[in-house]
Design an enzyme around this catalytic site. Structure first.
Site, PDB file in Angstrom:
ATOM      1  N   ARG A  26       5.283  -0.558   1.905  1.00  0.00           N
ATOM      2  CA  ARG A  26       5.096  -0.339   0.390  1.00  0.00           C
ATOM      3  C   ARG A  26       6.091   0.036  -0.316  1.00  0.00           C
ATOM      4  O   ARG A  26       6.752   1.387  -0.115  1.00  0.00           O
ATOM      5  CB  ARG A  26       3.742   0.233   0.364  1.00  0.00           C
ATOM      6  CG  ARG A  26       3.399   0.474  -1.379  1.00  0.00           C
ATOM      7  CD  ARG A  26       2.052   1.362  -1.545  1.00  0.00           C
ATOM      8  NE  ARG A  26       1.815   1.406  -3.022  1.00  0.00           N
ATOM      9  CZ  ARG A  26       1.956   2.831  -3.432  1.00  0.00           C
ATOM     10  NH1 ARG A  26       2.114   3.855  -2.671  1.00  0.00           N
ATOM     11  NH2 ARG A  26       1.759   2.617  -4.838  1.00  0.00           N
ATOM     12  N   HIS A  86       6.345   2.201 -10.390  1.00  0.00           N
ATOM     13  CA  HIS A  86       6.100   3.840  -9.901  1.00  0.00           C
ATOM     14  C   HIS A  86       7.096   4.670 -10.736  1.00  0.00           C
ATOM     15  O   HIS A  86       7.993   5.361 -10.221  1.00  0.00           O
ATOM     16  CB  HIS A  86       6.855   3.586  -8.352  1.00  0.00           C
ATOM     17  CG  HIS A  86       6.066   4.728  -7.786  1.00  0.00           C
ATOM     18  ND1 HIS A  86       5.172   4.396  -6.528  1.00  0.00           N
ATOM     19  CD2 HIS A  86       6.000   6.136  -7.683  1.00  0.00           C
ATOM     20  CE1 HIS A  86       4.847   5.619  -5.707  1.00  0.00           C
ATOM     21  NE2 HIS A  86       5.332   6.737  -6.866  1.00  0.00           N
ATOM     22  N   GLU A 123      -0.401   5.348  -9.901  1.00  0.00           N
ATOM     23  CA  GLU A 123      -1.143   6.456 -10.605  1.00  0.00           C
ATOM     24  C   GLU A 123      -0.788   6.502 -11.895  1.00  0.00           C
ATOM     25  O   GLU A 123      -0.115   7.313 -12.458  1.00  0.00           O
ATOM     26  CB  GLU A 123      -0.527   7.619  -9.695  1.00  0.00           C
ATOM     27  CG  GLU A 123      -0.529   7.663  -8.117  1.00  0.00           C
ATOM     28  CD  GLU A 123       0.122   8.840  -7.438  1.00  0.00           C
ATOM     29  OE1 GLU A 123       0.795   9.668  -8.137  1.00  0.00           O
ATOM     30  OE2 GLU A 123      -0.131   8.922  -6.188  1.00  0.00           O
ATOM     31  N   ASN A 168      -4.662   6.478  -3.819  1.00  0.00           N
ATOM     32  CA  ASN A 168      -3.605   7.385  -3.077  1.00  0.00           C
ATOM     33  C   ASN A 168      -4.261   8.912  -2.937  1.00  0.00           C
ATOM     34  O   ASN A 168      -4.958   9.070  -3.896  1.00  0.00           O
ATOM     35  CB  ASN A 168      -2.590   7.584  -4.011  1.00  0.00           C
ATOM     36  CG  ASN A 168      -1.704   6.574  -4.009  1.00  0.00           C
ATOM     37  OD1 ASN A 168      -1.783   5.569  -3.333  1.00  0.00           O
ATOM     38  ND2 ASN A 168      -0.443   6.651  -4.892  1.00  0.00           N
ATOM     39  N   TYR A 224      -4.858  12.742  -1.328  1.00  0.00           N
ATOM     40  CA  TYR A 224      -4.016  14.092  -0.622  1.00  0.00           C
ATOM     41  C   TYR A 224      -4.880  14.988  -0.553  1.00  0.00           C
ATOM     42  O   TYR A 224      -4.881  15.616   0.424  1.00  0.00           O
ATOM     43  CB  TYR A 224      -3.008  14.183  -1.667  1.00  0.00           C
ATOM     44  CG  TYR A 224      -1.514  13.312  -1.394  1.00  0.00           C
ATOM     45  CD1 TYR A 224      -0.726  13.343  -0.555  1.00  0.00           C
ATOM     46  CD2 TYR A 224      -1.747  12.180  -2.631  1.00  0.00           C
ATOM     47  CE1 TYR A 224       0.068  12.358  -0.357  1.00  0.00           C
ATOM     48  CE2 TYR A 224      -0.659  11.327  -2.619  1.00  0.00           C
ATOM     49  CZ  TYR A 224       0.378  11.508  -1.451  1.00  0.00           C
ATOM     50  OH  TYR A 224       1.187  10.350  -1.312  1.00  0.00           O
ATOM     51  N   GLU A 272      -1.561   5.800   0.000  1.00  0.00           N
ATOM     52  CA  GLU A 272      -0.612   6.916   0.075  1.00  0.00           C
ATOM     53  C   GLU A 272      -1.511   7.715   0.849  1.00  0.00           C
ATOM     54  O   GLU A 272      -2.515   8.222   0.322  1.00  0.00           O
ATOM     55  CB  GLU A 272       0.043   7.384  -1.273  1.00  0.00           C
ATOM     56  CG  GLU A 272       1.061   6.679  -1.630  1.00  0.00           C
ATOM     57  CD  GLU A 272       1.747   7.398  -2.935  1.00  0.00           C
ATOM     58  OE1 GLU A 272       1.803   8.542  -3.144  1.00  0.00           O
ATOM     59  OE2 GLU A 272       2.372   6.886  -3.708  1.00  0.00           O
TER      60      GLU A 272
HETATM   61  O1  IFM Z   1       5.884  11.538  -3.860  1.00  0.00           O
HETATM   62  C1  IFM Z   1       4.418  11.300  -4.666  1.00  0.00           C
HETATM   63  C2  IFM Z   1       4.389   9.653  -4.903  1.00  0.00           C
HETATM   64  O2  IFM Z   1       5.416   9.328  -5.665  1.00  0.00           O
HETATM   65  C3  IFM Z   1       3.173   9.619  -5.750  1.00  0.00           C
HETATM   66  N1  IFM Z   1       1.876  10.220  -5.177  1.00  0.00           N
HETATM   67  C4  IFM Z   1       2.093  11.366  -4.841  1.00  0.00           C
HETATM   68  C5  IFM Z   1       3.328  11.699  -3.797  1.00  0.00           C
HETATM   69  C6  IFM Z   1       3.420  13.015  -3.257  1.00  0.00           C
HETATM   70  O3  IFM Z   1       3.333  14.140  -4.434  1.00  0.00           O
END
Ligand code: IFM
Length: 469
Positions: free
Chosen positions: A84, A128, A173, A299, A301, A353
């Protein structure tokens, strides 16, 4: 700290499941003013004193623009079947609305063909975050006209690459571009207006829907979708104040995007909360935004813990946190996937992500990053758990292929499974990359050999790990 010996191939993933690594243009390419590329809002934002923690910029980054072929070899060496990446809009159309730049287009043509030659499916993201600075001068995403420029950009990229690209993501995002870029002002273009931020979010969603319709009308062959950054929201306490605030925060992060995309309307409670700062919406916009997609990218985290009084401290004892100060909370990924699957009529989902910034503990012949390996392994397990509960998942991608420019944090925070020495541009596979490669090797093998016949992995980080159910 929970360290899993994680090469657990007994985890069930459907045949054809997509395994990948992800990057974005501004974070890795460099060559900021080469071969006709125009400046992006991030090139400009990096010049603002104090905007980037280490005062750095994307001028060189990982020099991927020149090292793309070696980098694709690295991708191939991991055994993934997808990569990606994003296209830099100002590299291919420097002003955003003027002439196209053949040299920029040629670069992405080389990347796409290079991936296919290595047996890797290209997953292309159009936006992006690196909007052409010329378009920002005309109001950027706050200007409805940018929606039409984005559709032209999408059509141009499809005309050039759509026959070879597996999937096209419109935006990565939108919450980040809207809130961090236009409300909090900590990301490009650095505005601080809630009303502008909400208008930007509407234009991003509208341009997504318009692009999907235009691409399909043009005969685009790629799967089409959007990528959202989502987190479960948990109240810090069961007080009415914390519960109410949690509901609102969930509305602003998740429902503000998921409701229009899948139900054709903004959430009423969030609209009421925004009052005069709610976006101006024209007749027909909501139907366009709700255009059906082929996939949804998420995405993930961490979770968010919400306190009305703002007293939640992620650094309290007992919590695992990454270098970004984000809590390690893999079970939140299962929870989020089940929630999205349950509340919305979603197409197949990809985790587009997932990864973490951690301090590398030791470097000798290897780069030892056990916390990253542990993070990735536990999140892959969380995806398997969602699949077990019936969520239609089609892929998982690690963020990131290699250390890179982490936006306002500069180069200090490293997310890569490949280490980059910025002085020499030397790449070294971290132990997490070796683990991922082993894991994928045995995942692939489980579809061709019986469980009992599976071998044992000897992992540089984890010693011998028993495989099989
Ligand atoms: O690095 C970023 C990415 O560009 C977008 N999502 C979160 C990642 C980590 O902060």
């Amino acid at each position: 700290m929970k360290l899993h010996p994680p090469a657990d191939v007994s985890l069930r993933f459907p045949p054809g499941f997509v395994w990948g690594v992800a990057t974005s243009a501004f974070q890795i390419e460099g060559a900021a003013i080469e071969d006709g590329k125009g400046p992006s809002i991030w090139d400009h934002f990096c010049q603002v004193p104090g905007a980037i923690a280490d005062g750095s910029d994307g001028d060189i980054a990982c020099d991927h623009y020149h090292r793309w072929s070696d980098d694709l070899d690295l991708v191939a060496s991991l055994g993934v079947n997808a990569y990606r990446f994003s296209v830099s809009w100002p590299r291919v159309r420097p002003d955003g609305d003027g002439a196209w730049n053949e040299k920029g287009l040629d670069f992405y043509e080389r990347v796409v063909d290079g991936l296919l030659a290595r047996g890797i499916q290209p997953y292309l993201t159009l936006n992006h975050w690196d909007l052409p600075a010329e378009l920002q001068a005309k109001g950027g995403w706050a200007n409805r006209d940018t929606v039409h420029r984005f559709v032209e950009y999408a059509l141009g990229m499809d005309a050039r690459l759509g026959d070879r690209v597996q999937a096209i993501t419109t935006h990565n995002e939108p919450w980040v571009m809207s809130v961090l870029g236009h409300k909090r002002g900590v990301f490009a273009p650095g505005h601080k207006s809630r009303a502008m931020a909400m208008q930007v979010s509407h234009h991003l969603l509208l341009s997504h829907g318009m692009a999907l319709n235009a691409l399909r009308a043009q005969g685009c062959k790629s799967k089409l979708g959007i990528v959202l950054n989502l987190s479960p929201m948990h109240p810090a306490t069961n007080s009415l104040e914390d519960l109410a605030k949690t509901e609102l925060e969930d509305g602003l992060l998740l429902r503000w995007y998921m409701d229009p995309l899948f139900k054709g309307q903004y959430p009423a409670d969030v609209l009421a909360h925004l009052g005069a700062d709610a976006p101006r919406v024209q007749a027909g916009d909501m139907d366009i935004i709700a255009t059906p997609m082929d996939f949804l990218g998420i995405n993930y985290y961490s979770r968010s813990v919400v306190s009305a009084a703002g007293i939640w401290d992620v650094h309290q004892s007992g919590l695992e946190i990454t270098e970004m100060g984000w809590e390690v909370y893999p079970e939140g990924l299962t929870e989020l996937l089940l929630r999205v699957h349950g509340d919305y009529a979603v197409p197949p989902i990809y985790v587009t992500e997932n990864g973490g910034a951690f301090k590398e503990e030791k470097r000798d012949a290897h780069v030892h990053d056990p916390l990253r390996t542990d993070y990735i392994a536990r999140h892959i397990t969380a995806v398997a758990e969602a699949i077990r509960h019936g969520v239609r998942m089609e892929g998982y991608m690690v963020w990131s292929l290699m250390d890179n420019f982490e936006w306002a944090s500069g180069y200090e925070k490293r997310f890569g499974i490949v280490h980059v020495d910025y002085a020499t541009q030397k790449r070294t596979l971290k132990n997490s990359a070796l683990w991922y490669r082993n894991f994928l090797h045995h995942q692939t093998a489980r579809h061709t050999i019986s469980d009992t016949a599976q071998p044992k992995i000897v992992d540089s980080e984890w010693n011998t790990v028993a495989l099989g159910a």
